[in-house]
Design a protein around this motif. Structure first.
Motif, PDB file in Angstrom:
ATOM      1  N   ASP A 111      55.345 -62.538 -37.782  1.00 21.08           N
ATOM      2  CA  ASP A 111      54.874 -63.321 -39.066  1.00 21.08           C
ATOM      3  C   ASP A 111      56.174 -63.962 -39.743  1.00 21.08           C
ATOM      4  OD1 ASP A 111      55.561 -60.999 -40.212  1.00 21.08           O
ATOM      5  OD2 ASP A 111      54.045 -61.028 -41.582  1.00 21.08           O
ATOM      6  N   VAL A 112      57.262 -63.929 -39.376  1.00 23.63           N
ATOM      7  CA  VAL A 112      58.481 -64.568 -39.930  1.00 23.63           C
ATOM      8  C   VAL A 112      58.879 -65.759 -39.178  1.00 23.63           C
ATOM      9  CG1 VAL A 112      60.887 -64.091 -40.363  1.00 23.63           C
ATOM     10  CG2 VAL A 112      59.379 -62.156 -40.516  1.00 23.63           C
ATOM     11  N   MET A 113      58.965 -66.838 -39.926  1.00 20.47           N
ATOM     12  CA  MET A 113      59.519 -68.078 -39.515  1.00 20.47           C
ATOM     13  C   MET A 113      61.139 -68.166 -39.514  1.00 20.47           C
ATOM     14  SD  MET A 113      59.507 -71.806 -41.102  1.00 20.47           S
ATOM     15  CE  MET A 113      57.847 -71.723 -41.826  1.00 20.47           C
ATOM     16  N   VAL A 114      61.716 -68.166 -37.935  1.00 23.65           N
ATOM     17  CA  VAL A 114      62.714 -67.846 -37.783  1.00 23.65           C
ATOM     18  C   VAL A 114      63.638 -69.265 -37.475  1.00 23.65           C
ATOM     19  CG1 VAL A 114      62.472 -65.623 -36.801  1.00 23.65           C
ATOM     20  CG2 VAL A 114      62.394 -67.806 -35.347  1.00 23.65           C
ATOM     21  N   GLY A 115      62.955 -70.431 -37.450  1.00 22.02           N
ATOM     22  CA  GLY A 115      63.659 -71.806 -37.343  1.00 22.02           C
ATOM     23  C   GLY A 115      62.769 -72.770 -37.416  1.00 22.02           C
ATOM     24  N   CYS A 116      63.229 -73.989 -37.863  1.00 24.26           N
ATOM     25  CA  CYS A 116      62.318 -75.217 -37.754  1.00 24.26           C
ATOM     26  C   CYS A 116      63.075 -76.187 -37.853  1.00 24.26           C
ATOM     27  CB  CYS A 116      61.771 -75.032 -39.098  1.00 24.26           C
ATOM     28  SG  CYS A 116      62.718 -75.423 -40.576  1.00 24.26           S
ATOM     29  N   ASN A 117      62.377 -77.409 -37.096  1.00 25.84           N
ATOM     30  CA  ASN A 117      62.943 -78.969 -37.233  1.00 25.84           C
ATOM     31  C   ASN A 117      61.959 -79.522 -38.184  1.00 25.84           C
ATOM     32  OD1 ASN A 117      63.889 -79.361 -33.761  1.00 25.84           O
ATOM     33  ND2 ASN A 117      65.116 -78.576 -35.239  1.00 25.84           N
ATOM     34  N   SER A 118      62.456 -80.705 -38.836  1.00 23.61           N
ATOM     35  CA  SER A 118      61.695 -81.552 -39.531  1.00 23.61           C
ATOM     36  C   SER A 118      62.503 -82.781 -39.573  1.00 23.61           C
ATOM     37  CB  SER A 118      61.647 -81.187 -41.031  1.00 23.61           C
ATOM     38  OG  SER A 118      63.007 -81.481 -41.679  1.00 23.61           O
ATOM     39  N   VAL A 119      61.730 -83.884 -39.230  1.00 22.60           N
ATOM     40  CA  VAL A 119      62.108 -85.347 -39.383  1.00 22.60           C
ATOM     41  C   VAL A 119      60.943 -86.030 -40.240  1.00 22.60           C
ATOM     42  CG1 VAL A 119      62.401 -87.701 -37.869  1.00 22.60           C
ATOM     43  CG2 VAL A 119      62.911 -85.150 -36.884  1.00 22.60           C
ATOM     44  N   ASP A 148      53.647 -87.083 -36.350  1.00 21.19           N
ATOM     45  CA  ASP A 148      52.977 -88.387 -37.292  1.00 21.19           C
ATOM     46  C   ASP A 148      53.888 -89.529 -36.548  1.00 21.19           C
ATOM     47  OD1 ASP A 148      52.010 -90.143 -38.521  1.00 21.19           O
ATOM     48  OD2 ASP A 148      52.237 -89.132 -40.590  1.00 21.19           O
ATOM     49  N   ALA A 149      53.377 -89.993 -35.687  1.00 18.65           N
ATOM     50  CA  ALA A 149      54.393 -91.215 -34.769  1.00 18.65           C
ATOM     51  C   ALA A 149      54.367 -92.418 -35.878  1.00 18.65           C
ATOM     52  CB  ALA A 149      53.794 -91.609 -33.671  1.00 18.65           C
ATOM     53  N   GLN A 150      53.316 -92.715 -36.506  1.00 21.77           N
ATOM     54  CA  GLN A 150      53.065 -93.974 -37.329  1.00 21.77           C
ATOM     55  C   GLN A 150      53.955 -93.808 -38.518  1.00 21.77           C
ATOM     56  OE1 GLN A 150      49.125 -94.524 -38.953  1.00 21.77           O
ATOM     57  NE2 GLN A 150      49.587 -96.412 -39.777  1.00 21.77           N
ATOM     58  N   HIS A 151      54.128 -92.582 -39.067  1.00 21.76           N
ATOM     59  CA  HIS A 151      55.097 -92.511 -40.214  1.00 21.76           C
ATOM     60  C   HIS A 151      56.405 -91.815 -40.093  1.00 21.76           C
ATOM     61  CE1 HIS A 151      50.684 -92.605 -41.955  1.00 21.76           C
ATOM     62  NE2 HIS A 151      51.549 -93.210 -42.856  1.00 21.76           N
ATOM     63  N   HIS A 152      56.814 -91.858 -38.691  1.00 24.77           N
ATOM     64  CA  HIS A 152      58.127 -91.228 -37.954  1.00 24.77           C
ATOM     65  C   HIS A 152      58.396 -90.008 -38.702  1.00 24.77           C
ATOM     66  CE1 HIS A 152      58.582 -95.812 -37.916  1.00 24.77           C
ATOM     67  NE2 HIS A 152      59.103 -95.186 -36.801  1.00 24.77           N
ATOM     68  N   LYS A 153      57.324 -89.091 -38.512  1.00 21.37           N
ATOM     69  CA  LYS A 153      57.505 -87.648 -38.790  1.00 21.37           C
ATOM     70  C   LYS A 153      57.232 -86.594 -37.795  1.00 21.37           C
ATOM     71  CE  LYS A 153      56.286 -87.919 -43.901  1.00 21.37           C
ATOM     72  NZ  LYS A 153      55.352 -87.514 -44.878  1.00 21.37           N
ATOM     73  N   VAL A 154      58.103 -85.712 -37.987  1.00 21.08           N
ATOM     74  CA  VAL A 154      57.943 -84.362 -36.956  1.00 21.08           C
ATOM     75  C   VAL A 154      58.171 -83.341 -37.639  1.00 21.08           C
ATOM     76  CG1 VAL A 154      58.691 -83.300 -35.045  1.00 21.08           C
ATOM     77  CG2 VAL A 154      58.529 -85.479 -34.871  1.00 21.08           C
ATOM     78  N   LEU A 155      57.164 -82.269 -37.723  1.00 25.63           N
ATOM     79  CA  LEU A 155      57.615 -80.895 -38.130  1.00 25.63           C
ATOM     80  C   LEU A 155      57.280 -79.799 -37.099  1.00 25.63           C
ATOM     81  CD1 LEU A 155      58.052 -79.286 -40.808  1.00 25.63           C
ATOM     82  CD2 LEU A 155      56.000 -79.179 -41.375  1.00 25.63           C
ATOM     83  N   SER A 156      58.082 -79.134 -36.960  1.00 25.74           N
ATOM     84  CA  SER A 156      58.268 -77.970 -35.829  1.00 25.74           C
ATOM     85  C   SER A 156      58.538 -76.471 -36.475  1.00 25.74           C
ATOM     86  CB  SER A 156      59.216 -78.328 -34.683  1.00 25.74           C
ATOM     87  OG  SER A 156      59.136 -77.274 -33.499  1.00 25.74           O
ATOM     88  N   LEU A 157      57.934 -75.552 -36.329  1.00 23.89           N
ATOM     89  CA  LEU A 157      58.027 -74.192 -36.929  1.00 23.89           C
ATOM     90  C   LEU A 157      57.967 -73.327 -35.779  1.00 23.89           C
ATOM     91  CD1 LEU A 157      55.757 -74.351 -40.179  1.00 23.89           C
ATOM     92  CD2 LEU A 157      57.822 -75.477 -39.892  1.00 23.89           C
ATOM     93  N   CYS A 158      59.009 -72.298 -35.949  1.00 23.29           N
ATOM     94  CA  CYS A 158      59.059 -71.332 -35.048  1.00 23.29           C
ATOM     95  C   CYS A 158      58.803 -69.817 -35.442  1.00 23.29           C
ATOM     96  CB  CYS A 158      60.279 -71.399 -34.010  1.00 23.29           C
ATOM     97  SG  CYS A 158      60.510 -73.033 -33.317  1.00 23.29           S
ATOM     98  N   PHE A 159      58.350 -68.988 -35.103  1.00 24.66           N
ATOM     99  CA  PHE A 159      57.926 -67.682 -35.419  1.00 24.66           C
ATOM    100  C   PHE A 159      58.252 -66.538 -34.632  1.00 24.66           C
ATOM    101  CE2 PHE A 159      54.918 -70.850 -37.313  1.00 24.66           C
ATOM    102  CZ  PHE A 159      54.934 -70.566 -38.676  1.00 24.66           C
ATOM    103  N   ASP A 160      58.469 -65.261 -35.254  1.00 23.88           N
ATOM    104  CA  ASP A 160      58.831 -64.278 -34.640  1.00 23.88           C
ATOM    105  C   ASP A 160      58.058 -63.265 -35.208  1.00 23.88           C
ATOM    106  OD1 ASP A 160      59.536 -61.845 -33.291  1.00 23.88           O
ATOM    107  OD2 ASP A 160      61.653 -61.786 -33.857  1.00 23.88           O
TER     108      ASP A 160
END
Length: 425
Positions: free
Chosen positions: A361-369, A347-359
């Protein structure tokens, strides 16, 4: 009387010494530090730079007689070598310390890149109180400051420098800011934010030479020349373990430890930024240079050093960063795993990024801005290795539903775990 020698007077060393004293009142404790200051926190240096605290505010313990009252002997020296068989540490002043138990808590040292002119006056790391004094003398309002490195530590330093009112240029070799913590979209978003705040940012750029002093003139790999009153080298850190060469203590990236923080040599332990411990999320050993890990590793090591049984539950891979007011976070294997899936929302307008990584059905990592609410749910999903079931598909369609997924899936996992425990009983 058992003699505990602790190499390193940072948070890990101090916590370990205090823990040993609490559980072994009669044992001898020697705390070796290579700086003439009282033990202090490097993480407090940015607050010193912006004037929120004075030097005493960086000290880990405020009472000047704290260590004397606890009977902790402090030695100002640097370890030169360790003889594991003879149970001795040789110091750079020629002394040799005999030990029964040894804790290696020497932390990290800043990386010193091979740049011509790096020894000129006005070029500094930002790692010690001595560095901080030199930086404060030059980083006056309006001063031109060039910083090499936009990693986690570099961004913390950048925050403090901007508050001092300097004109700031950042040079980063990676293709984005915070490249060891953030993916391309997240790191790019942080760069856009910094540039909007008046910071000049050069990514995919090397500092090739510092060509003169007074003012400093810096040559970049993109062909530009920049004049600066101060150059700060923040090109990363590495475990301070060079003195362990030929000691027989096994090292990979850091000092390799088991779940008790013991090395391959009985009675010799490691903790903090120099230690390499097992991480349950990634399934491998890692060096995780954050203070909560250092504190827990030191506690576990110290308890085992006095004969108690304690185990490290795992290494926490957490980085939360405030970059000029923009909050970002990284948990676990944020780069993903082979064969795994990833979903990213920008969401460039609100300076947001959400990135989720899965193995699976388990989330193994993420980025958030740009996300400040419910970040603990992301950490809980990653560290808890929560099986998401049908919620995995929901998150692949809309990753912003992570809080609802956490509440539903984590509660279900807790229910089945409790039921399994009941059946075993």
């Amino acid at each position: 009387m058992t003699h505990h020698v602790i190499l390193g007077a940072g948070p890990a060393g101090v916590i370990a010494a205090e823990t040993i004293r609490k559980h072994a009142p009669a044992d001898r404790i020697t705390l070796v530090g290579d700086e003439p200051e009282p033990p202090y926190s490097r993480m407090a240096i940015p607050y010193l730079l912006i004037g929120q605290i004075d030097e005493a505010g960086t000290h880990l313990r405020k009472a000047p007689d704290h260590y004397e009252r606890l009977g902790i002997e402090r030695v100002f020296a640097r370890a030169k070598s360790v003889d594991a068989q003879a149970r001795t540490v040789t110091l750079d002043d020629g002394r040799a310390l005999l030990f029964d138990r040894l804790l290696i808590a020497t932390g990290s040292r800043p990386v010193r890149p091979p740049i011509r002119g790096i020894d000129l006056p006005g070029v500094h790391h930002c790692w010690t109180l001595a560095d901080a004094r030199a930086i404060m003398a030059r980083a006056q309002p309006g001063a031109r400051v060039l910083q090499l490195g936009a990693g986690f530590i570099g961004c913390i330093i950048m925050e403090a420098l901007q508050q001092r009112g300097v004109t700031l240029t950042i040079v980063e070799m990676g293709d984005r800011m915070v490249p060891r913590m953030m993916g391309p979209a997240a790191g790019g978003m942080i760069r856009q934010w910094c540039e909007a705040k008046g910071v000049a940012v050069h990514t995919s750029t090397r500092l090739e030479a510092i060509e003169r002093a007074g003012p400093l003139r810096v040559r970049l790999s993109n062909g530009q020349h920049i004049d600066a009153d101060l150059v700060i080298i923040a090109a990363g850190v590495k475990p301070a373990i060079e003195f362990l060469q030929d000691s027989g203590i096994r090292c990979l990236q850091g000092v390799l430890t088991d779940e008790h923080m013991q090395t391959n040599v009985s009675g010799i332990y490691a903790a903090g930024d120099c230690a390499e411990a097992f991480d349950k999320v990634s399934g491998t050993t890692i060096v995780s240079a954050i203070q909560p890990n250092a504190a827990e590793q030191a506690r576990v090591a110290a308890l085992n050093m006095v004969g108690q049984h304690a185990e490290l539950r795992g290494v926490t891979q957490i980085n939360v960063l405030d970059t000029l007011g923009l909050i970002s976070a990284s948990f676990g294997n944020w780069q993903g795993v082979p064969g795994g899936e990833r979903v990213e929302r920008v969401d460039a307008q609100h300076h947001k990024v959400l990135s989720l990584c899965f193995d699976g059905d388990v989330m193994v990592g993420c980025n958030s801005v740009g996300w400040t609410q419910h970040i603990g749910a992301l950490r809980g999903l990653v560290e808890g290795r929560v099986r998401l079931g049908e919620w995995k598909d929901t998150l692949m369609h809309d990753p912003t539903q992570f809080m609802a997924a956490y509440l539903a899936a984590a509660q279900a996992q807790a229910h089945w775990s409790a039921a399994a425990d009941a059946r075993r009983r």
